[in-house]
Design a protein around this motif. Structure first.
Motif, PDB file in Angstrom:
ATOM      1  N   GLY A 206      -9.931  10.226 -30.717  1.00  9.16           N
ATOM      2  CA  GLY A 206     -10.062   8.936 -30.056  1.00  9.16           C
ATOM      3  C   GLY A 206      -8.878   8.711 -29.144  1.00  9.16           C
ATOM      4  N   GLY A 207      -8.954   7.642 -28.374  1.00  6.93           N
ATOM      5  CA  GLY A 207      -7.859   7.323 -27.466  1.00  6.93           C
ATOM      6  C   GLY A 207      -7.925   8.052 -26.145  1.00  6.93           C
ATOM      7  N   GLN A 208      -8.922   8.944 -25.971  1.00  5.22           N
ATOM      8  CA  GLN A 208      -9.049   9.647 -24.716  1.00  5.22           C
ATOM      9  C   GLN A 208      -9.843   8.787 -23.730  1.00  5.22           C
ATOM     10  OE1 GLN A 208     -10.418  11.125 -27.573  1.00  5.22           O
ATOM     11  NE2 GLN A 208     -12.582  10.646 -27.306  1.00  5.22           N
ATOM     12  N   SER A 209      -9.595   8.986 -22.457  1.00  6.57           N
ATOM     13  CA  SER A 209     -10.359   8.270 -21.440  1.00  6.57           C
ATOM     14  C   SER A 209     -11.769   8.822 -21.375  1.00  6.57           C
ATOM     15  CB  SER A 209      -9.678   8.406 -20.071  1.00  6.57           C
ATOM     16  OG  SER A 209      -9.642   9.770 -19.689  1.00  6.57           O
ATOM     17  N   ARG A 210     -12.677   8.078 -20.765  1.00  2.79           N
ATOM     18  CA  ARG A 210     -14.063   8.529 -20.689  1.00  2.79           C
ATOM     19  C   ARG A 210     -14.185   9.879 -19.968  1.00  2.79           C
ATOM     20  NH1 ARG A 210     -18.729   6.241 -21.849  1.00  2.79           N
ATOM     21  NH2 ARG A 210     -17.662   4.290 -22.304  1.00  2.79           N
ATOM     22  N   PRO A 211     -13.468  10.109 -18.842  1.00  2.00           N
ATOM     23  CA  PRO A 211     -13.577  11.432 -18.211  1.00  2.00           C
ATOM     24  C   PRO A 211     -13.078  12.573 -19.098  1.00  2.00           C
ATOM     25  CG  PRO A 211     -12.661   9.824 -16.679  1.00  2.00           C
ATOM     26  CD  PRO A 211     -12.672   9.179 -18.027  1.00  2.00           C
ATOM     27  N   ALA A 212     -12.196  12.263 -20.062  1.00  2.00           N
ATOM     28  CA  ALA A 212     -11.634  13.324 -20.904  1.00  2.00           C
ATOM     29  C   ALA A 212     -12.547  13.677 -22.066  1.00  2.00           C
ATOM     30  CB  ALA A 212     -10.264  12.906 -21.444  1.00  2.00           C
ATOM     31  N   VAL A 213     -13.584  12.870 -22.322  1.00  2.00           N
ATOM     32  CA  VAL A 213     -14.465  13.124 -23.469  1.00  2.00           C
ATOM     33  C   VAL A 213     -15.111  14.498 -23.353  1.00  2.00           C
ATOM     34  CG1 VAL A 213     -16.634  12.430 -24.552  1.00  2.00           C
ATOM     35  CG2 VAL A 213     -14.894  10.717 -24.034  1.00  2.00           C
ATOM     36  N   VAL A 270      -5.732  19.830 -23.039  1.00  2.00           N
ATOM     37  CA  VAL A 270      -6.356  18.542 -22.714  1.00  2.00           C
ATOM     38  C   VAL A 270      -5.332  17.421 -22.798  1.00  2.00           C
ATOM     39  CG1 VAL A 270      -8.208  16.943 -23.342  1.00  2.00           C
ATOM     40  CG2 VAL A 270      -8.549  19.405 -23.603  1.00  2.00           C
ATOM     41  N   ARG A 271      -4.417  17.526 -23.736  1.00  3.00           N
ATOM     42  CA  ARG A 271      -3.444  16.453 -23.949  1.00  3.00           C
ATOM     43  C   ARG A 271      -2.480  16.295 -22.779  1.00  3.00           C
ATOM     44  NH1 ARG A 271      -2.016  16.363 -30.392  1.00  3.00           N
ATOM     45  NH2 ARG A 271      -2.924  14.306 -30.656  1.00  3.00           N
ATOM     46  N   GLN A 272      -2.357  17.320 -21.971  1.00  7.02           N
ATOM     47  CA  GLN A 272      -1.507  17.191 -20.791  1.00  7.02           C
ATOM     48  C   GLN A 272      -2.047  16.127 -19.840  1.00  7.02           C
ATOM     49  OE1 GLN A 272      -1.182  21.087 -19.081  1.00  7.02           O
ATOM     50  NE2 GLN A 272      -0.159  21.969 -20.871  1.00  7.02           N
ATOM     51  N   HIS A 273      -3.362  15.924 -19.868  1.00 10.02           N
ATOM     52  CA  HIS A 273      -3.993  14.932 -19.001  1.00 10.02           C
ATOM     53  C   HIS A 273      -4.489  13.723 -19.778  1.00 10.02           C
ATOM     54  CE1 HIS A 273      -3.899  18.164 -16.045  1.00 10.02           C
ATOM     55  NE2 HIS A 273      -4.512  18.936 -16.918  1.00 10.02           N
ATOM     56  N   ALA A 274      -4.390  13.754 -21.108  1.00  5.61           N
ATOM     57  CA  ALA A 274      -4.843  12.639 -21.946  1.00  5.61           C
ATOM     58  C   ALA A 274      -3.800  12.380 -23.022  1.00  5.61           C
ATOM     59  CB  ALA A 274      -6.210  12.949 -22.566  1.00  5.61           C
ATOM     60  N   PRO A 275      -2.642  11.817 -22.643  1.00  6.39           N
ATOM     61  CA  PRO A 275      -1.557  11.647 -23.625  1.00  6.39           C
ATOM     62  C   PRO A 275      -1.904  10.701 -24.755  1.00  6.39           C
ATOM     63  CG  PRO A 275      -1.070  10.494 -21.568  1.00  6.39           C
ATOM     64  CD  PRO A 275      -2.288  11.316 -21.310  1.00  6.39           C
ATOM     65  N   GLY A 276      -2.890   9.820 -24.553  1.00  4.45           N
ATOM     66  CA  GLY A 276      -3.259   8.886 -25.615  1.00  4.45           C
ATOM     67  C   GLY A 276      -4.198   9.462 -26.654  1.00  4.45           C
ATOM     68  N   LEU A 277      -4.566  10.731 -26.499  1.00  4.44           N
ATOM     69  CA  LEU A 277      -5.506  11.368 -27.420  1.00  4.44           C
ATOM     70  C   LEU A 277      -4.913  11.468 -28.823  1.00  4.44           C
ATOM     71  CD1 LEU A 277      -8.135  13.015 -27.931  1.00  4.44           C
ATOM     72  CD2 LEU A 277      -6.842  15.042 -27.265  1.00  4.44           C
ATOM     73  N   ARG A 278      -5.679  11.044 -29.803  1.00  5.18           N
ATOM     74  CA  ARG A 278      -5.262  11.144 -31.206  1.00  5.18           C
ATOM     75  C   ARG A 278      -6.344  11.867 -31.997  1.00  5.18           C
ATOM     76  NH1 ARG A 278      -1.437  10.648 -29.034  1.00  5.18           N
ATOM     77  NH2 ARG A 278       0.054   8.922 -28.972  1.00  5.18           N
ATOM     78  N   ILE A 279      -5.934  12.596 -33.036  1.00  6.87           N
ATOM     79  CA  ILE A 279      -6.848  13.425 -33.823  1.00  6.87           C
ATOM     80  C   ILE A 279      -6.735  13.047 -35.287  1.00  6.87           C
ATOM     81  CG2 ILE A 279      -7.608  15.798 -34.219  1.00  6.87           C
ATOM     82  CD1 ILE A 279      -5.550  16.619 -32.037  1.00  6.87           C
TER      83      ILE A 279
END
Length: 426
Positions: A206-213, A270-279
């Motif tokens: 979660g925390g990823q932007s819609r384009p990063a899904v 992916v996290r390089q472009h989606a720093p808010g991504l959490r697992i």
């Protein structure tokens, strides 16, 4: 060995009493070809002219075994490439893997039986037509040919998704939403190549932007594999991306650590472009109810991770289990932190030193001497800070009931990342 002297399986009885005719086998057996035309068809082009990928896979498998029976040589690299391509074709047509293995095994048994009958007849009634013993070579060829098909079946290229990917995603969504009746579950699972009998760890991001899904889903495709499943099952679900990653049975926390390492490695680009991504991970379970329970655990852990800005990759951690219980009721935990701990903001250096002292004091078994050693303070300084906590909050660490309230509030504060972040509003 020339074609003129080579034996042919046509006319040799099968185990069921039928003869080795072209109608009884997916491999064509033109007259004059040794052992039923082992070289029939191009090695570099999959298929045998049939539109059914299962028939094409069986035919190619049998052809490789017949080649070995005639020449005594193992399948070539070109044969292996074609086998992998046919395995992928079966997977993308939702042909269950167990059917591929079942039919290929039956074909191998049939060929070996007819060869043994042929050798027996030649030994008693005429000169031998085979100048080598094909048994050992056939065993190796069978293993390699079947391995090529299975490897291709399990090898799902994210850059070239198969036509059943949408079916697999919908199966996952329906499974998590409990929309599949029990009597349909096994059939739906077999259609998408999903083995219900093994344990899966549920990964939720979660925390990823819609384009990063889409990037997250693609990165998770190859995290784990299992017999009967080409890849782990991945689908966007609600505001998250969910992946079911197969694990070794009954390995518990060790399996989760292995999955966590694989997931972190897969999502690092992916996290390089989606720093808010959490697992977050749920504990491995099997079957529909178990996977839904694991998904719920992962969602609760993800909620904790989004609040704290950290991943929640160890579902067996006692600290995480307690925090999952605490954050189930946001209003209650927020009110507990607000009523018990916000008075610590009146301290001259703020609440942080007092909270750290409380956390260390609880961690070392409520012993001032050990807490002082851990904090590199004097015992007098620790005692003074605990007295300040009592004066500001009205809760004494020496009274068990009050100590429990303080520790629960402290856990809630850490879960909400307070005081670094303000307490959430209603």
């Amino acid at each position: 060995m020339s074609d003129a002297t080579a034996p042919d399986l046509v006319g040799v009885p099968r185990p069921d009493g039928t003869t080795g005719s072209t109608a009884a086998s997916p491999v064509a057996s033109p007259a004059g070809s040794p052992l039923g035309s082992p070289t029939d068809g191009s090695a570099d082009s999959p298929g045998n002219g049939s539109g059914d990928p299962l028939d094409a896979a069986i035919a190619h498998y049998a052809r490789m075994l017949l080649n070995t029976a005639v020449a005594g040589t193992p399948p070539s690299a070109a044969d292996t490439r074609v086998g992998r391509a046919l395995g992928r074709a079966c997977a993308r047509s939702a042909v269950p893997l167990h059917l591929v293995v079942k039919h290929c095994t039956a074909e191998a048994t049939d060929i070996c039986y007819r060869l043994s009958r042929l050798q027996h007849d030649q030994h008693h009634h005429g000169p031998p037509g085979l100048r080598h013993d094909p048994a050992a070579a056939l065993r190796v060829a069978s293993e390699r040919a079947l391995a090529a098909l299975i490897s291709g079946y399990e090898d799902d290229d994210p850059g070239a998704p198969g036509p059943d990917d949408r079916s697999r995603a919908w199966f996952l969504v329906d499974l998590l939403a409990d929309r599949i009746p029990a009597y349909e579950l096994a059939g739906r699972a077999a259609q998408v190549g999903f083995p219900l009998g093994i344990e899966f760890a549920v990964v939720v991001t979660g925390g990823q932007s819609r384009p990063a899904v889409e990037q997250v889903a693609r990165a998770l495709q190859n995290v784990g594999r299992a017999p009967g499943a080409r890849t782990c099952l991945v689908a966007p679900y609600e505001d998250t991306v969910v992946a079911l990653v197969p694990t070794a049975p009954s390995t518990g926390s060790a399996a989760c650590r292995a999955v966590a390492r694989s997931v972190e490695r897969a999502l690092r680009p992916v996290r390089q472009h989606a720093p808010g991504l959490r697992i977050a991970l749920g504990r491995p379970r099997a079957g529909g109810p178990g996977l839904r329970a694991s998904y719920q655990e992962a969602c609760e852990a993800l909620e904790f991770g989004l609040h704290t800005g950290a991943d929640a990759l160890d579902p067996y951690a006692s600290d995480l289990l307690l925090r999952r219980v605490l954050v189930r009721d946001h209003t209650a935990i927020r009110d507990l932190v607000a009523s018990v701990l916000t008075p610590l903001t009146k301290a001259r250096q703020g609440p942080a030193p007092l909270l750290d002292t409380l956390e260390t004091y609880f961690a070392v078994g409520c012993t001032s001497t050990r807490a002082a050693e851990a904090l590199h303070l004097s015992v007098r300084a620790v005692t003074y800070r605990l007295a300040r906590v009592q004066a500001l909050t009205g809760h004494d660490v020496n009274v068990p009931a009050q100590r429990f309230v303080l520790e629960a509030a402290l856990r809630g504060a850490r879960a909400l990342n307070w005081p670094q972040r303000p307490l959430p509003e209603d």
